[in-house]
Write an enzyme that holds these catalytic residues in place. Structure first.
Site, mmCIF file in Angstrom:
data_model
loop_
_atom_site.group_PDB
_atom_site.id
_atom_site.type_symbol
_atom_site.label_atom_id
_atom_site.label_comp_id
_atom_site.label_asym_id
_atom_site.label_seq_id
_atom_site.Cartn_x
_atom_site.Cartn_y
_atom_site.Cartn_z
ATOM 1 N N GLU A 1 7.201 15.986 -14.797
ATOM 2 C CA GLU A 1 6.862 17.201 -14.066
ATOM 3 C C GLU A 1 5.365 17.472 -14.199
ATOM 4 O O GLU A 1 4.849 17.544 -15.326
ATOM 5 C CB GLU A 1 7.662 18.383 -14.621
ATOM 6 C CG GLU A 1 9.170 18.218 -14.403
ATOM 7 C CD GLU A 1 10.006 19.020 -15.405
ATOM 8 O OE1 GLU A 1 9.455 19.929 -16.055
ATOM 9 O OE2 GLU A 1 11.215 18.713 -15.546
ATOM 10 N N GLU B 1 15.260 17.313 -16.117
ATOM 11 C CA GLU B 1 15.000 16.389 -17.222
ATOM 12 C C GLU B 1 16.027 15.262 -17.319
ATOM 13 O O GLU B 1 15.684 14.134 -17.657
ATOM 14 C CB GLU B 1 14.916 17.160 -18.544
ATOM 15 C CG GLU B 1 13.646 17.992 -18.713
ATOM 16 C CD GLU B 1 13.651 19.285 -17.894
ATOM 17 O OE1 GLU B 1 14.731 19.652 -17.364
ATOM 18 O OE2 GLU B 1 12.592 19.915 -17.783
ATOM 19 N N GLN C 1 7.975 17.923 -20.411
ATOM 20 C CA GLN C 1 6.872 18.881 -20.521
ATOM 21 C C GLN C 1 6.742 19.501 -21.919
ATOM 22 O O GLN C 1 5.634 19.718 -22.397
ATOM 23 C CB GLN C 1 7.041 19.954 -19.459
ATOM 24 C CG GLN C 1 5.756 20.616 -19.075
ATOM 25 C CD GLN C 1 5.814 21.127 -17.643
ATOM 26 O OE1 GLN C 1 6.596 22.019 -17.327
ATOM 27 N NE2 GLN C 1 5.007 20.558 -16.785
ATOM 28 N N PHE C 2 7.864 19.791 -22.547
ATOM 29 C CA PHE C 2 7.888 20.288 -23.927
ATOM 30 C C PHE C 2 9.136 19.715 -24.596
ATOM 31 O O PHE C 2 10.177 19.557 -23.939
ATOM 32 C CB PHE C 2 7.964 21.824 -23.971
ATOM 33 C CG PHE C 2 6.685 22.500 -23.580
ATOM 34 C CD1 PHE C 2 5.722 22.815 -24.543
ATOM 35 C CD2 PHE C 2 6.422 22.807 -22.261
ATOM 36 C CE1 PHE C 2 4.532 23.426 -24.171
ATOM 37 C CE2 PHE C 2 5.230 23.416 -21.887
ATOM 38 C CZ PHE C 2 4.289 23.736 -22.849
ATOM 39 N N ALA C 3 9.047 19.426 -25.890
ATOM 40 C CA ALA C 3 10.210 18.883 -26.604
ATOM 41 C C ALA C 3 11.401 19.832 -26.493
ATOM 42 O O ALA C 3 12.552 19.392 -26.468
ATOM 43 C CB ALA C 3 9.857 18.631 -28.067
ATOM 44 N N PRO D 1 18.304 19.286 -21.568
ATOM 45 C CA PRO D 1 19.108 18.862 -20.412
ATOM 46 C C PRO D 1 19.268 17.338 -20.337
ATOM 47 O O PRO D 1 20.209 16.852 -19.714
ATOM 48 C CB PRO D 1 18.297 19.379 -19.209
ATOM 49 C CG PRO D 1 17.441 20.460 -19.755
ATOM 50 C CD PRO D 1 17.143 20.082 -21.180
ATOM 51 N N HIS E 1 9.174 26.719 -26.523
ATOM 52 C CA HIS E 1 8.096 25.750 -26.328
ATOM 53 C C HIS E 1 7.618 25.141 -27.642
ATOM 54 O O HIS E 1 6.705 24.327 -27.629
ATOM 55 C CB HIS E 1 6.891 26.411 -25.642
ATOM 56 C CG HIS E 1 7.121 26.724 -24.197
ATOM 57 N ND1 HIS E 1 8.091 27.575 -23.760
ATOM 58 C CD2 HIS E 1 6.481 26.285 -23.080
ATOM 59 C CE1 HIS E 1 8.040 27.670 -22.434
ATOM 60 N NE2 HIS E 1 7.077 26.880 -21.999
ATOM 61 N N LEU F 1 12.091 18.793 -10.730
ATOM 62 C CA LEU F 1 12.156 19.484 -12.013
ATOM 63 C C LEU F 1 13.556 19.336 -12.602
ATOM 64 O O LEU F 1 14.403 20.220 -12.421
ATOM 65 C CB LEU F 1 11.795 20.961 -11.813
ATOM 66 C CG LEU F 1 11.358 21.748 -13.049
ATOM 67 C CD1 LEU F 1 10.647 23.014 -12.624
ATOM 68 C CD2 LEU F 1 12.524 22.076 -13.959
#
Lengths: 337, 348
Positions: A40, A71, A93-95, A100, A140, A69
């Site tokens: 993303e 995962e 984008q973030f751990a 998902p 985040h 978008l």
């Protein structure tokens, strides 16, 4: 008689960790046409942390591309690309947004070599920023590395310096098996060091002794290395020798370096910012208890986050993440035992 | 049966659209492949009952759906089958001995042949759909005209991965053919309880890709529709969703008892729609097949299976060390230690 070869002096460039990661990704794209980067906002935007900055402009929209978008779709599609012989490098984008995709990860990513008896393998890398300390919004700042380390067939790499990040990422991309590459958000721009230009790799499964010491071993990785270093510096002022070990990779785990240090110091502290129960710190503790209990002079101490979600409350979140004061307290505790 | 469903042969074997029929050789070929798939399904039951095969999800009655679709592929194309798609895998070219080995849970059944692009049957639901998108995208990036085909059931089309894959394939124009076998049941849950939108092909509309509904018990229709979708994908025109309307006349697995959740009324009428009988009736009526040729086909299929069974019987049993083999290209120190533990236990 030939003259001895002059060792090549590689040019060095001072850079941040995110710049070193960008450099590694560019080199990988350059060296291997099979490498594809997707996720993303990785294209024109260059990623939310700019790790893929400029790569799409340089390598084109086939090699570096934005995805819808989703995962599970990102990881699942990457698995298909890997099966078909490409080298997918996905960015999540973030751990904390990895969840998902956990079905794809737990059900497939680590199993493909095993379930096809090596007819297929997945040379895939999943990169994700992780960890706290920078006041990000809810979800985040998670540290889900233990979930991945507990998943057979995937490797887990967590660098703590720009130089390591570049060499480990290139090794991860060249690895024939799936690798999770977690990047501490706190370290992206806060740390700078001299990084060799051009291509080099740091082998997976080799821990780094950050500082040497005879009294206490502090084991950590990623964002916790600088925390441990600060505590070690403070202890040194009081005459306590602290050996800080940066694991660099959780899978494969360099137990040799851990046990050598523990046999020397007899005192162990393990530091992570993940929740306490079932964290990777517990795996390290168990390994030491199994392999080196006769050398221990004090109980193993874990300095970790709490068994609660990383708090989205700015005024108190710093109490969640281990800091040098908490590590120093643990050092005093094992020294006084 | 609904009006918007592609059908070339009625259940009684009458031709409804002669212009779209494949040539007689192709029809005979499809018939043979269906008989072959059915024979495997029937023998699997018997072998299971005699302890010579593991738990097996039968697909008998769904042969047109699996054969007509997979027959449209070459070995350069990818096949992502679910556990119910043994018929599709056999049609694609998975050797029978290996297929038997798979359902015997022998490692020999998982080591897929190097010359095929088929994956071991998928157990998790719907996860294979995104994989097909990735494989298809890889083929497109390499400039080939190869496609990827993935199977799913009506139950699986409720999973998020199904929807993500359709959207990804549309957005990235991946050369994918998505087969959605609507066989009426997700174990005990009927399609009407699975979704309010029971015309599953319409789901394609949400992703801007073509959706086709076809009589899944009419192998000529499934073949023609799939071939068109494959050709579109090869031409770079992107993915298609094909819903094959069929029925799971058999239990979920050989260990399942469907009388707990469905009545004879539910299944009424489906035996009359049998895909193998339907095509056989048509071929005999048209003179494309004689009774003698039919008997010969059956004899050949039986001989082929028994030879394959003997071959599968000869596969050596795995040793416990196989548990930790093939995890990584290079075993980690931890795996090396665990392998030594397994070998030590074997030695006792």
């Amino acid at each position: 008689m030939t003259a001895p070869a002059t060792p090549t002096v590689t040019a060095l460039r001072t850079m941040t960790m995110v710049a070193a990661i960008n450099d590694a990704l560019a080199l990988a794209l350059e060296r291997d046409p099979d490498v594809h980067i997707f996720g993303e906002d990785v294209g024109i935007m260059g990623g939310v942390f700019r790790a893929t900055d400029g790569l799409q402009a340089r390598f084109g929209t086939d090699r570096v591309f934005d995805t819808p978008l989703a995962e599970a779709g990102i990881v699942g599609m990457g698995i298909g690309m890997g099966l078909a012989g490409l080298k997918p490098v996905a960015e999540i984008q973030f751990a904390g947004f990895l969840y998902p995709a956990l079905d794809q990860i737990l059900s497939h990513l680590g199993r493909y070599r095993h379930r096809t008896r090596s007819r297929y393998h997945l040379p895939m890398v999943v990169r994700a920023p992780y960890g706290g300390g920078v006041h990000t919004p809810e979800q985040h700042a998670d540290s889900p590395e233990a979930i991945l380390a507990h998943t057979p067939g995937v490797k887990v790499v967590i660098p703590s310096t720009p130089r390591d990040a570049k060499g480990l990422l290139l090794a991860a991309i060249e690895d024939p098996d799936p690798v999770f590459f977690f990047e501490a958000i706190k370290l992206y721009r806060s740390v700078k060091e001299e990084v060799p230009e051009g291509h080099y790799t740091i082998p997976l499964g080799q821990a780094r002794v950050v500082t040497e010491g005879d009294d206490v071993t502090v084991i950590c990785y990623g964002g916790m290395v600088e925390v441990a270093q600060k505590a070690a510096d403070a202890a040194r002022a009081h005459g306590i020798g602290v050996e800080v070990i940066d694991l660099r990779t959780l899978v494969p785990l360099d137990t040799g370096t851990i046990l050598t240090s523990v046999q020397k110091t007899g005192r162990v502290i393990v530091v992570t910012e993940a929740p306490r129960t079932g964290g990777f710190h517990s795996e390290i503790s168990a390994t030491i208890a199994e392999e080196a209990i006769d050398f221990l002079r004090a109980p193993i101490v874990r300095v970790t986050g709490f068994d609660a979600p990383y708090p989205p409350f700015t005024s108190i979140e710093d109490a969640y993440r281990p800091n040098p004061v908490r590590v120093a307290k643990a050092i005093r505790k094992v020294m006084a035992y | 049966m609904t009006d918007d469903m592609v059908q070339l042969l009625t259940p009684s074997g009458e031709v409804t659209d002669a212009a779209r029929l494949p040539d007689p050789d192709t029809q005979r070929h499809l018939y043979r492949l269906m008989r072959r798939a059915r024979h495997f399904d029937e023998r699997a039951w018997v072998l299971y009952r005699t302890g010579r095969m593991g738990v097996f999800p039968p697909y008998g009655g769904m042969e047109a759906s699996q054969v007509g679709t997979a027959a449209a592929l070459t070995h350069e194309d990818w096949l992502f089958p679910t556990y119910r798609d043994t018929g599709a895998a056999l049609t694609y070219g998975l050797p029978i001995p290996q297929t038997i080995a798979y359902w015997r849970t022998s490692p020999h059944g998982w080591a897929m042949p190097e010359n095929l692009k088929v994956l071991p049957f998928y157990i998790p639901i719907a996860t294979q759909y995104p994989h097909a998108v990735g494989a298809a995208l890889a083929e497109a990036r390499r400039g080939t005209s190869n496609v990827a085909m993935a199977f799913i059931g009506d139950g699986g089309s409720s999973e998020g991965d199904f929807h993500e894959a359709l959207n990804f394939a549309g957005a990235l124009n991946a050369p994918c053919v998505f087969i959605l076998q609507n066989n009426g049941w997700a174990i005990s849950v009927p399609t009407r309880a699975q979704t309010k939108a029971t015309n599953l092909s319409r789901r394609a509309d949400g992703y801007g890709i073509p959706g086709v509904r076809v009589d899944g018990n009419d192998v000529l229709a499934t073949y023609v529709v799939t071939r068109e979708a494959v050709e579109r994908a090869r031409r770079g025109e992107g993915p298609t969703l094909i819903e094959t309307v069929t029925y799971r006349v058999k239990p979920h697995t050989v260990a399942d008892d469907p009388s707990r959740y469905r009545t004879a009324d539910d299944t009424a009428g489906w035996d009359e729609k049998d895909p193998v009988v339907r095509l056989r009736t048509h071929l005999l009526a048209q003179g494309h097949l004689t009774e003698e040729q039919d008997a010969e086909i059956v004899r050949e299929i039986e001989a082929e299976f028994e030879a394959a069974l003997a071959e599968a019987d000869a596969y050596p049993e795995p040793t416990p060390a196989e548990i930790v083999n093939h995890v990584f290209a290079e075993p980690t120190p931890a795996l090396r230690r665990q392998r030594a533990e397994l070998l030590a236990e074997e030695g006792q």
